[in-house]
Write an enzyme that holds these catalytic residues in place. Structure first.
Site, PDB file in Angstrom:
ATOM      1  N   SER A 204      -1.350 -13.340  -9.431  1.00  0.00           N
ATOM      2  CA  SER A 204      -1.795 -12.654  -8.225  1.00  0.00           C
ATOM      3  C   SER A 204      -0.667 -11.790  -7.700  1.00  0.00           C
ATOM      4  O   SER A 204       0.504 -12.138  -7.848  1.00  0.00           O
ATOM      5  CB  SER A 204      -2.195 -13.684  -7.172  1.00  0.00           C
ATOM      6  OG  SER A 204      -2.256 -13.079  -5.911  1.00  0.00           O
ATOM      7  N   CYS A 205      -1.003 -10.648  -7.086  1.00  0.00           N
ATOM      8  CA  CYS A 205       0.017  -9.778  -6.517  1.00  0.00           C
ATOM      9  C   CYS A 205       0.257 -10.089  -5.040  1.00  0.00           C
ATOM     10  O   CYS A 205       1.082  -9.444  -4.398  1.00  0.00           O
ATOM     11  CB  CYS A 205      -0.366  -8.323  -6.683  1.00  0.00           C
ATOM     12  SG  CYS A 205      -0.198  -7.759  -8.374  1.00  0.00           S
ATOM     13  N   ILE A 206      -0.486 -11.008  -4.498  1.00  0.00           N
ATOM     14  CA  ILE A 206      -0.345 -11.328  -3.081  1.00  0.00           C
ATOM     15  C   ILE A 206       0.377 -12.659  -2.921  1.00  0.00           C
ATOM     16  O   ILE A 206      -0.059 -13.663  -3.424  1.00  0.00           O
ATOM     17  CB  ILE A 206      -1.721 -11.390  -2.366  1.00  0.00           C
ATOM     18  CG1 ILE A 206      -2.479 -10.083  -2.575  1.00  0.00           C
ATOM     19  CG2 ILE A 206      -1.574 -11.705  -0.889  1.00  0.00           C
ATOM     20  CD1 ILE A 206      -1.847  -8.869  -1.910  1.00  0.00           C
TER      21      ILE A 206
ATOM     22  N   VAL B 166       2.881  -4.999   0.070  1.00  0.00           N
ATOM     23  CA  VAL B 166       2.657  -5.735  -1.182  1.00  0.00           C
ATOM     24  C   VAL B 166       3.963  -5.844  -1.966  1.00  0.00           C
ATOM     25  O   VAL B 166       4.298  -6.897  -2.504  1.00  0.00           O
ATOM     26  CB  VAL B 166       1.548  -5.063  -2.031  1.00  0.00           C
ATOM     27  CG1 VAL B 166       1.483  -5.664  -3.430  1.00  0.00           C
ATOM     28  CG2 VAL B 166       0.193  -5.194  -1.345  1.00  0.00           C
TER      29      VAL B 166
END
Lengths: 103, 174
Positions: A101-103, B40
């Protein structure tokens, strides 16, 4: 992928040291992987690890937001429990795949 | 002769790894996508065990203004990648940008991407630091109390460079 001996048990790991079969995991394996990451596991660590395994079994993607809202641990404590990349390290100790996941 | 032997030794050939240890992300823009890019990347750095500092300047200040953080828009005019089949004239109609931004936020929520204000809370709890640019704050007549609580300080460009101190820092400009 290779077979290594962790806590006296032969387990399959990938090139980054993540277990490839979460069924080969037990708490002794967790303690030894944690030791390698300079983390001494306590009851709170275990609670988080079991939560991560449960989430993984239900097929949910883990991310920092979901962990913060889990009620198991808040984000600040999560970083303190597993320093140097909390979700990555906690996943490795929990015997589940590296979070994608990028979060 | 001795030197040549040292150079060809296999241990010298082996590449040493120098991972990034810290990122300083400068965000000078106030559109939804640029602010999210900054957030992000900062969060991603923290999740990898790196340090992360965020510095907001010019229109980027919109992201850290109290009451503004969760109302950022994406540009529908002058943005050829956005709905390429929609004519620019149409994209400029009143309400179009708000609708498009709302739709984008809804898609982000489906992917568990937090709203901007919550993202700042997560970054702060993760040990990240957020700063505002003094020059831009002066220009827009903004003071510390106008910013969200996660903003640690209003600093000069010199202070900003001091944040990047260290041999393995990367500075990212958005």
């Amino acid at each position: 992928m290779s077979e290594v001996l962790i806590a006296g048990k032969a387990v399959q790991v990938n090139e980054e040291g993540y277990l490839t079969d979460m069924g080969q995991w037990d708490e002794a394996v967790a303690c030894e992987i944690a030791e390698e990451l300079n983390i001494v596991l306590g009851p709170k660590h275990m609670e988080v690890i079991h939560y991560l395994r449960e989430q993984c079994q239900t097929g949910k993607t883990l991310n920092i937001r979901r962990i913060g809202k889990s009620g198991v641990v808040d984000i600040k404590s999560f970083y303190k429990l597993f320093p140097g990349g909390p979700l990555k390290n906690a996943s490795r100790i929990a015997g589940i795949p590296k979070p994608a996941s990028c979060i | 002769m001795e030197n040549i032997a040292v150079k060809t030794a296999p241990e010298v050939k082996k590449k040493e790894k120098h991972p990034v240890e810290k990122v300083l992300i400068i965000c000078a823009r106030g559109t939804l996508e640029d602010v999210y890019a900054a957030l992000v990347m900062a969060n991603g750095a923290l999740m990898e065990g790196m340090e992360a500092k965020l510095f907001f300047t010019f229109f980027g200040l919109e992201a850290i203004r109290k009451g503004h953080s969760d109302h950022l828009h994406t540009a529908t005019v002058g943005n050829p990648a956005f709905m390429p089949k929609v004519p620019t004239m149409l994209a400029g109609l009143p309400g179009f940008e708000a609708l498009a931004s709302h739709m984008m936020k809804r898609e982000m929520d489906k992917l568990d991407i937090p709203p901007v204000s919550e993202f700042f809370e997560i970054i702060e709890a993760s040990g990240g630091e957020v700063y505002a640019c003094k020059l831009a704050a002066d220009m827009f007549h903004l003071k510390q109390e106008d910013f969200i609580p996660e903003v640690k300080d209003i600093i000069t460009v010199g202070d900003m460079y001091a944040l990047a101190e260290g041999p393995s820092t990367q500075i990212v400009f958005i």
